[in-house]
Scaffold this motif. Structure first.
Motif, PDB file in Angstrom:
ATOM      1  N   ASP A  68      20.585 118.198  62.070  1.00 48.80           N
ATOM      2  CA  ASP A  68      19.210 117.675  61.919  1.00 48.80           C
ATOM      3  C   ASP A  68      19.082 117.848  60.443  1.00 48.80           C
ATOM      4  O   ASP A  68      17.688 117.297  60.196  1.00 48.80           O
ATOM      5  N   GLY A  69      19.532 118.473  59.599  1.00 53.46           N
ATOM      6  CA  GLY A  69      19.351 118.582  58.167  1.00 53.46           C
ATOM      7  C   GLY A  69      18.298 119.571  57.750  1.00 53.46           C
ATOM      8  O   GLY A  69      17.826 119.560  56.557  1.00 53.46           O
ATOM      9  N   GLU A  70      17.730 120.308  58.772  1.00 54.32           N
ATOM     10  CA  GLU A  70      16.931 121.406  58.386  1.00 54.32           C
ATOM     11  C   GLU A  70      17.364 122.418  57.571  1.00 54.32           C
ATOM     12  O   GLU A  70      18.741 122.964  57.800  1.00 54.32           O
ATOM     13  N   VAL A  71      16.429 123.188  56.632  1.00 58.47           N
ATOM     14  CA  VAL A  71      16.923 124.083  55.813  1.00 58.47           C
ATOM     15  C   VAL A  71      16.830 125.554  56.809  1.00 58.47           C
ATOM     16  O   VAL A  71      15.757 125.874  57.118  1.00 58.47           O
ATOM     17  N   LEU A  72      17.892 126.230  56.965  1.00 55.87           N
ATOM     18  CA  LEU A  72      17.794 127.399  57.921  1.00 55.87           C
ATOM     19  C   LEU A  72      17.358 128.842  56.989  1.00 55.87           C
ATOM     20  O   LEU A  72      16.872 129.632  57.392  1.00 55.87           O
ATOM     21  N   LYS A  73      17.774 128.590  55.943  1.00 57.72           N
ATOM     22  CA  LYS A  73      17.627 129.783  54.884  1.00 57.72           C
ATOM     23  C   LYS A  73      17.599 129.382  53.439  1.00 57.72           C
ATOM     24  O   LYS A  73      18.341 128.411  53.132  1.00 57.72           O
ATOM     25  N   GLY A  74      16.921 129.927  52.457  1.00 57.63           N
ATOM     26  CA  GLY A  74      16.832 129.564  51.193  1.00 57.63           C
ATOM     27  C   GLY A  74      16.077 128.468  50.866  1.00 57.63           C
ATOM     28  O   GLY A  74      15.082 128.057  51.454  1.00 57.63           O
ATOM     29  N   GLU A  75      15.993 127.940  49.745  1.00 60.88           N
ATOM     30  CA  GLU A  75      15.142 126.808  49.325  1.00 60.88           C
ATOM     31  C   GLU A  75      16.000 125.809  48.187  1.00 60.88           C
ATOM     32  O   GLU A  75      16.789 126.137  47.853  1.00 60.88           O
ATOM     33  N   MET A  76      15.648 124.570  48.339  1.00 56.08           N
ATOM     34  CA  MET A  76      15.951 123.389  47.388  1.00 56.08           C
ATOM     35  C   MET A  76      15.095 122.497  47.191  1.00 56.08           C
ATOM     36  O   MET A  76      14.161 122.333  47.930  1.00 56.08           O
ATOM     37  N   PRO A  77      15.120 122.270  45.840  1.00 51.68           N
ATOM     38  CA  PRO A  77      14.210 120.978  45.511  1.00 51.68           C
ATOM     39  C   PRO A  77      14.020 119.867  46.403  1.00 51.68           C
ATOM     40  O   PRO A  77      15.051 119.458  46.841  1.00 51.68           O
ATOM     41  N   ASN A  78      12.883 119.329  46.750  1.00 51.83           N
ATOM     42  CA  ASN A  78      12.836 117.974  47.594  1.00 51.83           C
ATOM     43  C   ASN A  78      13.708 117.237  47.266  1.00 51.83           C
ATOM     44  O   ASN A  78      14.357 116.482  48.187  1.00 51.83           O
ATOM     45  N   LYS A  79      13.803 116.547  46.153  1.00 53.71           N
ATOM     46  CA  LYS A  79      14.541 115.411  45.609  1.00 53.71           C
ATOM     47  C   LYS A  79      16.207 115.669  45.949  1.00 53.71           C
ATOM     48  O   LYS A  79      16.762 114.970  46.297  1.00 53.71           O
ATOM     49  N   LYS A  80      16.680 116.857  45.695  1.00 52.06           N
ATOM     50  CA  LYS A  80      17.912 117.334  45.910  1.00 52.06           C
ATOM     51  C   LYS A  80      18.159 117.404  47.468  1.00 52.06           C
ATOM     52  O   LYS A  80      19.248 117.227  47.934  1.00 52.06           O
ATOM     53  N   LEU A  81      17.323 117.832  48.268  1.00 53.14           N
ATOM     54  CA  LEU A  81      17.290 117.862  49.855  1.00 53.14           C
ATOM     55  C   LEU A  81      17.445 116.682  50.252  1.00 53.14           C
ATOM     56  O   LEU A  81      18.171 116.562  51.110  1.00 53.14           O
ATOM     57  N   LYS A  82      16.678 115.722  49.820  1.00 55.63           N
ATOM     58  CA  LYS A  82      16.747 114.390  50.248  1.00 55.63           C
ATOM     59  C   LYS A  82      18.239 113.682  50.074  1.00 55.63           C
ATOM     60  O   LYS A  82      18.880 112.901  50.964  1.00 55.63           O
ATOM     61  N   LEU A  83      18.893 113.997  48.968  1.00 53.51           N
ATOM     62  CA  LEU A  83      20.078 113.585  48.577  1.00 53.51           C
ATOM     63  C   LEU A  83      21.284 114.293  49.558  1.00 53.51           C
ATOM     64  O   LEU A  83      22.241 113.467  50.173  1.00 53.51           O
ATOM     65  N   ILE A  84      21.283 115.542  49.798  1.00 54.29           N
ATOM     66  CA  ILE A  84      22.012 116.329  50.601  1.00 54.29           C
ATOM     67  C   ILE A  84      21.887 115.684  52.141  1.00 54.29           C
ATOM     68  O   ILE A  84      22.788 115.386  52.908  1.00 54.29           O
ATOM     69  N   GLN A  85      20.730 115.465  52.673  1.00 61.09           N
ATOM     70  CA  GLN A  85      20.415 114.999  54.087  1.00 61.09           C
ATOM     71  C   GLN A  85      20.930 113.692  54.123  1.00 61.09           C
ATOM     72  O   GLN A  85      21.334 113.170  55.081  1.00 61.09           O
ATOM     73  N   ALA A  86      21.202 112.909  53.231  1.00 61.01           N
ATOM     74  CA  ALA A  86      21.460 111.357  53.318  1.00 61.01           C
ATOM     75  C   ALA A  86      22.882 111.415  53.285  1.00 61.01           C
ATOM     76  O   ALA A  86      23.701 110.754  54.041  1.00 61.01           O
TER      77      ALA A  86
END
Length: 60
Positions: free
Chosen positions: A42-60
């Motif tokens: 599902d692309g949810e962050v389980l632990k830690g943090e990531m900038p929103n723009k980079k998280l969107k790239l990872i989820q794509a």
């Protein structure tokens, strides 16, 4: 570190037997000073943090 992908400064890696802390299938992502564990289904962050723009790239 077993890196499986690198793009836009983001490193994605996965460990073979990494199921003690996180039971869900997941990847580890690293970008600059940010580290996150991200669920594969599902692309949810389980632990830690990531900038929103980079998280969107990872989820794509």
């Amino acid at each position: 570190m077993p890196t499986i992908s690198m793009f836009y400064g983001i490193l994605i890696y996965m460990y073979y037997f990494d199921n003690k802390e996180h039971k869900a299938p997941h990847i580890h992502a690293n970008y600059a000073e940010y580290d996150a564990v991200i669920s594969i289904p599902d692309g949810e962050v389980l632990k830690g943090e990531m900038p929103n723009k980079k998280l969107k790239l990872i989820q794509a």
